[in-house]
Design a protein around this motif. Structure first.
Motif, PDB file in Angstrom:
ATOM      1  N   UNK A  16       0.824  -1.210   0.000  1.00  0.00           N
ATOM      2  CA  UNK A  16       0.000   0.000   0.000  1.00  0.00           C
ATOM      3  C   UNK A  16       0.855   1.256   0.000  1.00  0.00           C
ATOM      4  N   UNK A  17       2.043   1.185   0.609  1.00  0.00           N
ATOM      5  CA  UNK A  17       2.942   2.340   0.601  1.00  0.00           C
ATOM      6  C   UNK A  17       3.466   2.585  -0.814  1.00  0.00           C
ATOM      7  N   UNK A  18       3.768   1.476  -1.535  1.00  0.00           N
ATOM      8  CA  UNK A  18       4.149   1.619  -2.945  1.00  0.00           C
ATOM      9  C   UNK A  18       3.015   2.256  -3.743  1.00  0.00           C
ATOM     10  N   UNK A  19       1.774   1.831  -3.441  1.00  0.00           N
ATOM     11  CA  UNK A  19       0.627   2.379  -4.156  1.00  0.00           C
ATOM     12  C   UNK A  19       0.480   3.870  -3.885  1.00  0.00           C
ATOM     13  N   UNK A  20       0.708   4.270  -2.636  1.00  0.00           N
ATOM     14  CA  UNK A  20       0.617   5.688  -2.279  1.00  0.00           C
ATOM     15  C   UNK A  20       1.664   6.499  -3.044  1.00  0.00           C
ATOM     16  N   UNK A  21       2.896   5.971  -3.115  1.00  0.00           N
ATOM     17  CA  UNK A  21       3.958   6.651  -3.860  1.00  0.00           C
ATOM     18  C   UNK A  21       3.572   6.773  -5.333  1.00  0.00           C
ATOM     19  N   UNK A  22       2.982   5.696  -5.860  1.00  0.00           N
ATOM     20  CA  UNK A  22       2.544   5.667  -7.255  1.00  0.00           C
ATOM     21  C   UNK A  22       1.474   6.728  -7.515  1.00  0.00           C
ATOM     22  N   UNK A  23       0.498   6.806  -6.598  1.00  0.00           N
ATOM     23  CA  UNK A  23      -0.586   7.788  -6.744  1.00  0.00           C
ATOM     24  C   UNK A  23      -0.028   9.207  -6.747  1.00  0.00           C
ATOM     25  N   UNK A  24       0.939   9.478  -5.847  1.00  0.00           N
ATOM     26  CA  UNK A  24       1.538  10.808  -5.777  1.00  0.00           C
ATOM     27  C   UNK A  24       2.303  11.124  -7.060  1.00  0.00           C
ATOM     28  N   UNK A  25       3.048  10.131  -7.552  1.00  0.00           N
ATOM     29  CA  UNK A  25       3.789  10.313  -8.797  1.00  0.00           C
ATOM     30  C   UNK A  25       2.839  10.611  -9.954  1.00  0.00           C
ATOM     31  N   UNK A  26       1.758   9.812 -10.058  1.00  0.00           N
ATOM     32  CA  UNK A  26       0.795  10.025 -11.143  1.00  0.00           C
ATOM     33  C   UNK A  26       0.141  11.407 -11.062  1.00  0.00           C
ATOM     34  N   UNK A  27      -0.165  11.830  -9.823  1.00  0.00           N
ATOM     35  CA  UNK A  27      -0.769  13.150  -9.654  1.00  0.00           C
ATOM     36  C   UNK A  27       0.207  14.246 -10.091  1.00  0.00           C
ATOM     37  N   UNK A  28       1.473  14.086  -9.743  1.00  0.00           N
ATOM     38  CA  UNK A  28       2.482  15.072 -10.156  1.00  0.00           C
ATOM     39  C   UNK A  28       2.652  15.067 -11.671  1.00  0.00           C
ATOM     40  N   UNK A  29       2.570  13.879 -12.263  1.00  0.00           N
ATOM     41  CA  UNK A  29       2.662  13.800 -13.729  1.00  0.00           C
ATOM     42  C   UNK A  29       1.474  14.513 -14.370  1.00  0.00           C
ATOM     43  N   UNK A  30       0.285  14.264 -13.782  1.00  0.00           N
ATOM     44  CA  UNK A  30      -0.936  14.901 -14.298  1.00  0.00           C
ATOM     45  C   UNK A  30      -0.819  16.420 -14.251  1.00  0.00           C
ATOM     46  N   UNK A  31      -0.183  16.938 -13.180  1.00  0.00           N
ATOM     47  CA  UNK A  31      -0.031  18.385 -13.029  1.00  0.00           C
ATOM     48  C   UNK A  31       1.088  18.939 -13.919  1.00  0.00           C
ATOM     49  N   UNK A  32       1.780  18.056 -14.613  1.00  0.00           N
ATOM     50  CA  UNK A  32       2.839  18.514 -15.509  1.00  0.00           C
ATOM     51  C   UNK A  32       4.160  18.777 -14.813  1.00  0.00           C
ATOM     52  N   UNK A  33       4.366  18.112 -13.655  1.00  0.00           N
ATOM     53  CA  UNK A  33       5.591  18.350 -12.889  1.00  0.00           C
ATOM     54  C   UNK A  33       6.591  17.211 -13.056  1.00  0.00           C
ATOM     55  N   UNK A  34       6.285  16.287 -13.936  1.00  0.00           N
ATOM     56  CA  UNK A  34       7.235  15.227 -14.274  1.00  0.00           C
ATOM     57  C   UNK A  34       7.280  15.075 -15.790  1.00  0.00           C
ATOM     58  N   UNK A  35       8.470  14.920 -16.336  1.00  0.00           N
ATOM     59  CA  UNK A  35       8.557  14.651 -17.764  1.00  0.00           C
ATOM     60  C   UNK A  35       9.375  13.384 -18.009  1.00  0.00           C
ATOM     61  N   UNK A  36       9.022  12.659 -19.047  1.00  0.00           N
ATOM     62  CA  UNK A  36       9.690  11.407 -19.400  1.00  0.00           C
ATOM     63  C   UNK A  36      10.265  11.534 -20.798  1.00  0.00           C
ATOM     64  N   UNK A  37      11.323  10.794 -21.048  1.00  0.00           N
ATOM     65  CA  UNK A  37      11.984  10.874 -22.354  1.00  0.00           C
ATOM     66  C   UNK A  37      12.078   9.480 -22.943  1.00  0.00           C
ATOM     67  N   UNK A  38      11.441   9.249 -24.088  1.00  0.00           N
ATOM     68  CA  UNK A  38      11.474   7.912 -24.684  1.00  0.00           C
ATOM     69  C   UNK A  38      12.857   7.538 -25.191  1.00  0.00           C
ATOM     70  N   UNK A  39      13.249   6.289 -24.949  1.00  0.00           N
ATOM     71  CA  UNK A  39      14.502   5.780 -25.496  1.00  0.00           C
ATOM     72  C   UNK A  39      14.355   5.593 -27.005  1.00  0.00           C
ATOM     73  N   UNK A  40      15.466   5.690 -27.711  1.00  0.00           N
ATOM     74  CA  UNK A  40      15.414   5.511 -29.160  1.00  0.00           C
ATOM     75  C   UNK A  40      15.093   4.053 -29.496  1.00  0.00           C
ATOM     76  N   UNK A  41      14.135   3.829 -30.426  1.00  0.00           N
ATOM     77  CA  UNK A  41      13.708   2.466 -30.762  1.00  0.00           C
ATOM     78  C   UNK A  41      14.872   1.568 -31.175  1.00  0.00           C
ATOM     79  N   UNK A  42      15.841   2.108 -31.874  1.00  0.00           N
ATOM     80  CA  UNK A  42      16.999   1.315 -32.295  1.00  0.00           C
ATOM     81  C   UNK A  42      17.782   0.774 -31.107  1.00  0.00           C
ATOM     82  N   UNK A  43      17.906   1.600 -30.069  1.00  0.00           N
ATOM     83  CA  UNK A  43      18.619   1.198 -28.855  1.00  0.00           C
ATOM     84  C   UNK A  43      17.878   0.076 -28.138  1.00  0.00           C
TER      85      UNK A  43
END
Lengths: 92, 138
Positions: free
Chosen positions: B76-103
């Motif tokens: 449940x603690x992992x789930x709480x961390x996940x929920x917080x991360x998702x909420x921060x992502x939703x607010x635009x406070x996290x960005x992700x960078x896709x790896x190159x398909x060739x790699x």
């Protein structure tokens, strides 16, 4: 006090439902973590202006209070002492 | 580059990706004082720290009932961390960078060739149900 009742009467396939000194130390640590986390989440919720964030932090405060109760129950020896005698092996 | 927007999160800055950044528009916060974004970051850091603690506790617990309780709390603690991360992502406070398909294809090929080193050869195709680790029965 447990030494007499658990030596060589039968071979145990896993530890009996008894709190070790180490369990007790971890439990008291974890209880203080949960207490702090519950208070912290509640305090942070009160500082937030965004309702969605406020709600999420309140939920998390509630979660840590639930966890606190689970851990506290493990320290409740009056409940567990009776279960030792009826120990039947694996139980979920 | 707008540096005033990118403060405060612990994620590393990635430079080598060619793909588009995966990110929502940033929700604006007051810059000076302890703001909503700081609140979420602080609580996320706490949850991450708690999962470390409960992981050790779960591993060291003596009897099964205690272990089960601690595993439940860990999950449940992992789930709480996940929920917080998702909420921060939703607010635009996290960005992700896709790896190159060739790699990705290169790494996949490499570890596919290592698969021949595994000791048991009668494996099924991945994700097929059937062979799973069974806990010891009493």
């Amino acid at each position: 006090m447990y030494r007499g009742s658990y030596t060589q009467q039968y071979r145990m396939n896993q530890p009996p439902r008894v709190l070790s000194t180490k369990d007790c130390a971890y439990l008291t640590d974890a209880l203080s973590w949960e207490l702090l986390a519950a208070k912290k989440a509640y305090s942070l919720a009160s500082q937030c202006s965004d309702q969605q964030i406020k709600h999420q932090l309140e939920q998390i405060s509630q979660l840590h209070q639930t966890h606190y109760d689970i851990l506290l129950n493990q320290l409740n020896t009056t409940e567990h002492d009776h279960e030792h005698s009826g120990y039947q092996g694996y139980r979920q | 580059m707008d540096y005033t927007r990118s403060y405060g999160s612990y994620q590393q800055r990635y430079t080598g990706s060619s793909g588009p950044t995966i990110k929502n528009p940033s929700t604006q916060v007051q810059q000076s004082q302890f703001n909503d974004r700081d609140c979420l970051n602080d609580m996320l850091a706490t949850e991450k720290w708690l999962t470390d603690g409960f992981n050790v506790f779960a591993r060291e617990a003596s009897h099964q009932s205690l272990h089960n309780d601690v595993m439940h709390i860990l999950n449940e603690t992992h789930q709480a961390a996940r929920d917080l991360f998702n909420l921060m992502f939703e607010k635009g406070w996290y960005s992700l960078h896709p790896e190159q398909p060739g790699q990705i294809a290169k790494e996949h090929q490499k570890f596919q060739s290592y698969e021949s080193q595994l000791p048991q050869q009668q494996r099924n195709t991945p994700y097929e149900t059937g062979v799973m680790y069974q806990p010891r029965q009493f």
